[in-house]
Design an enzyme around this catalytic site. Sequence first.
Site, short mmCIF file in Angstrom:
data_model
loop_
_atom_site.label_atom_id
_atom_site.label_comp_id
_atom_site.label_asym_id
_atom_site.label_seq_id
_atom_site.Cartn_x
_atom_site.Cartn_y
_atom_site.Cartn_z
N LYS A 54 -30.01 9.73 14.80
CA LYS A 54 -28.86 10.23 14.05
C LYS A 54 -27.98 11.10 14.95
O LYS A 54 -26.76 11.00 14.93
CB LYS A 54 -29.35 11.02 12.82
CG LYS A 54 -29.87 10.10 11.73
CD LYS A 54 -30.67 10.80 10.65
CE LYS A 54 -31.27 9.74 9.72
NZ LYS A 54 -32.23 10.30 8.75
N GLN A 98 -34.52 15.70 6.33
CA GLN A 98 -35.35 14.53 6.65
C GLN A 98 -36.62 14.52 5.80
O GLN A 98 -37.35 15.52 5.76
CB GLN A 98 -35.68 14.55 8.15
CG GLN A 98 -36.39 13.33 8.65
CD GLN A 98 -35.51 12.07 8.62
OE1 GLN A 98 -34.35 12.10 9.02
NE2 GLN A 98 -36.06 10.98 8.11
N ASP A 123 -26.87 12.06 1.98
CA ASP A 123 -27.92 11.11 1.58
C ASP A 123 -27.65 10.57 0.17
O ASP A 123 -28.29 9.60 -0.24
CB ASP A 123 -29.29 11.80 1.62
CG ASP A 123 -30.15 11.33 2.79
OD1 ASP A 123 -29.85 10.25 3.34
OD2 ASP A 123 -31.10 12.04 3.13
#
Length: 287
Positions: A54, A98, A123
């Site tokens: 990322k 995460q 997200d």
Amino acid sequence: MTARLLEGKVFAAKIREEAGKKAAEIKEKYGVTPGLAVIIVGENPASQVYVRNKHKACTELGFYSEGVEMPENTTREELLAEISRLNNDPKIHGILVQLPLPKALQPYESEVLEAIDPLKDVDGFHPVNVGRLVTGQKALVPCTPHGCIRMLELADIPMEGAKAVVIGRSNIVGKPMLHLLLGRNATVTICHSRTKNLAEVVKDADIVVAAVGKPRFVTADMIKPGATVIDVGINRIAPKKLVGDVDFEAVKEVAGAITPVPGGVGLLTIAMLMQNTVDAAELQLSK
Ligand code: NAD
């Protein structure tokens, strides 16, 4: 018949290019560089690889990127305080925690995800964004299904009036996929572990999205000739062998278009995270 191969790298490159262009427009209009913060708690090696990828994607597109590494014994309060700091940092437009969290923090997962400012929720897991997606409003959408729908658009697969079947009803893939397809005027059926006559339902579909997590679950006899088959599954069947939820070798002889695994949907997720970060920046800056 051999299906058209929908290669992830082709569509991921296009999505990254679009995100890069939009970032340049934002810079020009507001003088701001889109910024993404990724919080990782503990030392899960797979998560560390994702986080590195990322960061790399951000650097390649010239985004500001912040990696926040917190120790395994981080408390709920410390994690929430870090999210609050990033919510208030104007350099940061997207925040991602995460998953999975270390065991001791797992009971607080919903609380942690809901602590993220919905405008920075790249997200797309915050209930505000879920609600906005379901009600057809502009929303930040989970990266994997968002990547799948963008790929279908870029590949010119007709969705309006098409019969689509999504196999799997997870909050991360199946449910958002259902709403994204519905938003493109497809007639959508969702199948899950309790569905009866699944093969018959799938056989009627023009578009099949498999997000089950079972190796080669979708077989050639379930597919209508010419259908588009999107395989979200990632299953490790041997140390160096990944397969999808679709029996690729057999299904490609029946389908009209198909994504491979590896090399398909998996490549779209990080590209879409970049797109979500610029979308989030625009949402915040246009307020
Ligand atoms: P999940 O385990 O949360 O959900 C699986 C779904 O499959 C459930 O809704 C369940 O009802 C359904 N299911 C299970 N057995 C079934 C059966 N026999 N018949 C019909 N439905 C059945 O999984 P998930 O998070 O949605 O992920 C699904 C797959 O996609 C996994 O292989 C995962 O690794 C992969 N995935 C890939 C990406 C990516 O970037 N490409 C991202 C997320 C998930």
